[in-house]
Write a protein that holds these residues in place. Structure first.
Motif, PDB file in Angstrom:
ATOM      1  N   GLY A 197      20.082   8.333   0.864  1.00  0.00           N
ATOM      2  CA  GLY A 197      19.214   7.752  -0.152  1.00  0.00           C
ATOM      3  C   GLY A 197      19.127   6.236  -0.104  1.00  0.00           C
ATOM      4  O   GLY A 197      19.449   5.593   0.898  1.00  0.00           O
ATOM      5  N   CYS A 217      16.372   9.830  -3.044  1.00  0.00           N
ATOM      6  CA  CYS A 217      16.684   9.342  -4.386  1.00  0.00           C
ATOM      7  C   CYS A 217      17.727   8.234  -4.230  1.00  0.00           C
ATOM      8  O   CYS A 217      17.678   7.502  -3.248  1.00  0.00           O
ATOM      9  CB  CYS A 217      17.150  10.480  -5.289  1.00  0.00           C
ATOM     10  SG  CYS A 217      18.669  11.270  -4.703  1.00  0.00           S
ATOM     11  N   TRP A 218      18.684   8.135  -5.164  1.00  0.00           N
ATOM     12  CA  TRP A 218      19.648   7.035  -5.108  1.00  0.00           C
ATOM     13  C   TRP A 218      20.621   7.130  -3.955  1.00  0.00           C
ATOM     14  O   TRP A 218      20.787   6.187  -3.207  1.00  0.00           O
ATOM     15  CB  TRP A 218      20.440   6.937  -6.415  1.00  0.00           C
ATOM     16  CG  TRP A 218      19.844   5.964  -7.367  1.00  0.00           C
ATOM     17  CD1 TRP A 218      19.345   6.249  -8.606  1.00  0.00           C
ATOM     18  CD2 TRP A 218      19.659   4.561  -7.182  1.00  0.00           C
ATOM     19  NE1 TRP A 218      18.864   5.110  -9.190  1.00  0.00           N
ATOM     20  CE2 TRP A 218      19.042   4.040  -8.337  1.00  0.00           C
ATOM     21  CE3 TRP A 218      19.932   3.676  -6.153  1.00  0.00           C
ATOM     22  CZ2 TRP A 218      18.730   2.704  -8.496  1.00  0.00           C
ATOM     23  CZ3 TRP A 218      19.609   2.329  -6.307  1.00  0.00           C
ATOM     24  CH2 TRP A 218      19.016   1.861  -7.470  1.00  0.00           C
ATOM     25  N   ASP A 274       9.842   8.256  -2.702  1.00  0.00           N
ATOM     26  CA  ASP A 274      10.964   7.854  -3.552  1.00  0.00           C
ATOM     27  C   ASP A 274      10.833   8.634  -4.852  1.00  0.00           C
ATOM     28  O   ASP A 274       9.863   8.467  -5.587  1.00  0.00           O
ATOM     29  CB  ASP A 274      10.875   6.343  -3.801  1.00  0.00           C
ATOM     30  CG  ASP A 274      12.060   5.782  -4.543  1.00  0.00           C
ATOM     31  OD1 ASP A 274      12.602   6.468  -5.440  1.00  0.00           O
ATOM     32  OD2 ASP A 274      12.430   4.636  -4.237  1.00  0.00           O
ATOM     33  N   SER A 275      11.808   9.486  -5.137  1.00  0.00           N
ATOM     34  CA  SER A 275      11.710  10.387  -6.294  1.00  0.00           C
ATOM     35  C   SER A 275      12.425   9.855  -7.536  1.00  0.00           C
ATOM     36  O   SER A 275      12.570  10.570  -8.520  1.00  0.00           O
ATOM     37  CB  SER A 275      12.270  11.759  -5.915  1.00  0.00           C
ATOM     38  OG  SER A 275      13.663  11.683  -5.664  1.00  0.00           O
ATOM     39  N   ARG A 276      12.824   8.597  -7.518  1.00  0.00           N
ATOM     40  CA  ARG A 276      13.587   8.021  -8.632  1.00  0.00           C
ATOM     41  C   ARG A 276      12.681   7.538  -9.763  1.00  0.00           C
ATOM     42  O   ARG A 276      11.464   7.524  -9.655  1.00  0.00           O
ATOM     43  CB  ARG A 276      14.443   6.851  -8.120  1.00  0.00           C
ATOM     44  CG  ARG A 276      15.428   7.279  -7.031  1.00  0.00           C
ATOM     45  CD  ARG A 276      16.130   6.094  -6.375  1.00  0.00           C
ATOM     46  NE  ARG A 276      15.154   5.187  -5.821  1.00  0.00           N
ATOM     47  CZ  ARG A 276      15.266   3.856  -5.828  1.00  0.00           C
ATOM     48  NH1 ARG A 276      16.328   3.280  -6.364  1.00  0.00           N
ATOM     49  NH2 ARG A 276      14.336   3.099  -5.298  1.00  0.00           N
ATOM     50  N   SER A 290      14.351   2.424 -11.451  1.00  0.00           N
ATOM     51  CA  SER A 290      15.042   2.432 -10.159  1.00  0.00           C
ATOM     52  C   SER A 290      14.144   1.897  -9.059  1.00  0.00           C
ATOM     53  O   SER A 290      14.571   1.124  -8.198  1.00  0.00           O
ATOM     54  CB  SER A 290      15.490   3.857  -9.815  1.00  0.00           C
ATOM     55  OG  SER A 290      16.397   4.329 -10.780  1.00  0.00           O
ATOM     56  N   CYS A 298      23.773  11.939  -5.811  1.00  0.00           N
ATOM     57  CA  CYS A 298      22.637  12.346  -6.639  1.00  0.00           C
ATOM     58  C   CYS A 298      21.888  13.475  -5.938  1.00  0.00           C
ATOM     59  O   CYS A 298      21.635  13.398  -4.743  1.00  0.00           O
ATOM     60  CB  CYS A 298      21.711  11.147  -6.830  1.00  0.00           C
ATOM     61  SG  CYS A 298      20.177  11.538  -7.680  1.00  0.00           S
ATOM     62  N   GLY A 345      18.827  14.386  -6.878  1.00  0.00           N
ATOM     63  CA  GLY A 345      17.414  14.225  -7.221  1.00  0.00           C
ATOM     64  C   GLY A 345      16.492  14.463  -6.041  1.00  0.00           C
ATOM     65  O   GLY A 345      15.421  15.055  -6.184  1.00  0.00           O
ATOM     66  N   ALA A 346      16.884  14.023  -4.853  1.00  0.00           N
ATOM     67  CA  ALA A 346      16.048  14.249  -3.669  1.00  0.00           C
ATOM     68  C   ALA A 346      15.982  15.730  -3.332  1.00  0.00           C
ATOM     69  O   ALA A 346      14.940  16.222  -2.890  1.00  0.00           O
ATOM     70  CB  ALA A 346      16.583  13.458  -2.476  1.00  0.00           C
ATOM     71  N   PRO A 366       8.164  10.178  -9.018  1.00  0.00           N
ATOM     72  CA  PRO A 366       9.351  10.673  -9.716  1.00  0.00           C
ATOM     73  C   PRO A 366       9.388  12.204  -9.725  1.00  0.00           C
ATOM     74  O   PRO A 366       8.361  12.870  -9.876  1.00  0.00           O
ATOM     75  CB  PRO A 366       9.191  10.121 -11.135  1.00  0.00           C
ATOM     76  CG  PRO A 366       8.317   8.912 -10.968  1.00  0.00           C
ATOM     77  CD  PRO A 366       7.371   9.273  -9.850  1.00  0.00           C
ATOM     78  N   THR A 367      10.570  12.747  -9.567  1.00  0.00           N
ATOM     79  CA  THR A 367      10.746  14.196  -9.438  1.00  0.00           C
ATOM     80  C   THR A 367      10.012  14.972 -10.530  1.00  0.00           C
ATOM     81  O   THR A 367       9.303  15.935 -10.234  1.00  0.00           O
ATOM     82  CB  THR A 367      12.247  14.558  -9.443  1.00  0.00           C
ATOM     83  OG1 THR A 367      12.883  13.877  -8.364  1.00  0.00           O
ATOM     84  CG2 THR A 367      12.472  16.043  -9.301  1.00  0.00           C
TER      85      THR A 367
END
Length: 171
Positions: free
Chosen positions: A135, A107-108, A66-68, A72, A112, A114-115, A85-86
């Motif tokens: 996500g 991610c979310w 989980d990269s959030r 989150s 997003c 982010g992933a 986290p990223t």
């Protein structure tokens, strides 16, 4: 017969924007979609793999990351996921991940990237990585169990994202 002949001679661009750019050849399409599956998975497949491994008392063969943000993560997370986290991947990946175990990062949700950024960072560090499409948003919307800072949680599946009364969508 004259009407049919004139319809067949109409340029493809006249039918609208879908065919304005012609489809790829079958060989090019097969290469593209095979590559896509090497880079992506979805929440349903991840959930099924985790459940099958749990039921068999085994390991799914991958780790979910989980990269959030921490906020989150506290709001909801996939049971057994690693929180990375990223922005902290370069600093923490080696502490929490084994380079021999594939990583599925999320991610979310689909709005997003982010992933994608996390997957790029992990690949750059030498990890085998797939991005989980959908996500956390689709994990919850498809009715899979998750954990919060207050304990386990689960919502009913959204009928727009998962079939009602069936274990899988059949795809």
């Amino acid at each position: 017969m004259t009407q049919r002949t004139s319809q067949l001679s109409t340029p493809a661009t006249a039918v609208g924007p879908v065919l304005r750019v012609p489809p790829a050849t079958p060989a090019d399409a097969a290469s593209y979609f095979a590559a896509s599956l090497a880079f992506h998975t979805d929440v349903s497949d991840v959930a099924a793999s985790l459940e099958a491994a749990r039921a068999a008392g085994g390991d799914p063969g991958f780790v979910v990351v989980d990269s959030r943000s921490t906020e989150s993560w506290d709001q909801g997370r996939i049971p057994g996921a690693v929180h990375l986290p990223t922005a902290r991947i370069p600093e923490l990946a080696a502490e929490f991940l084994d380079r021999d175990v594939p990583v599925v990062v999320h991610c979310w949700g689909p709005g997003c990237n982010g992933a994608t950024r996390a997957a790029l960072a992990l690949a750059g560090l030498g990890y085998q990585v797939k991005e989980m499409l959908g996500g956390m948003e689709y994990w919850i919307r498809e009715g899979f169990a998750y954990e919060t800072a207050d304990g386990p949680a689960r919502r009913a599946a959204d009928p727009l994202t998962a079939p009602v009364g069936a274990d899988d969508c059949g795809c």
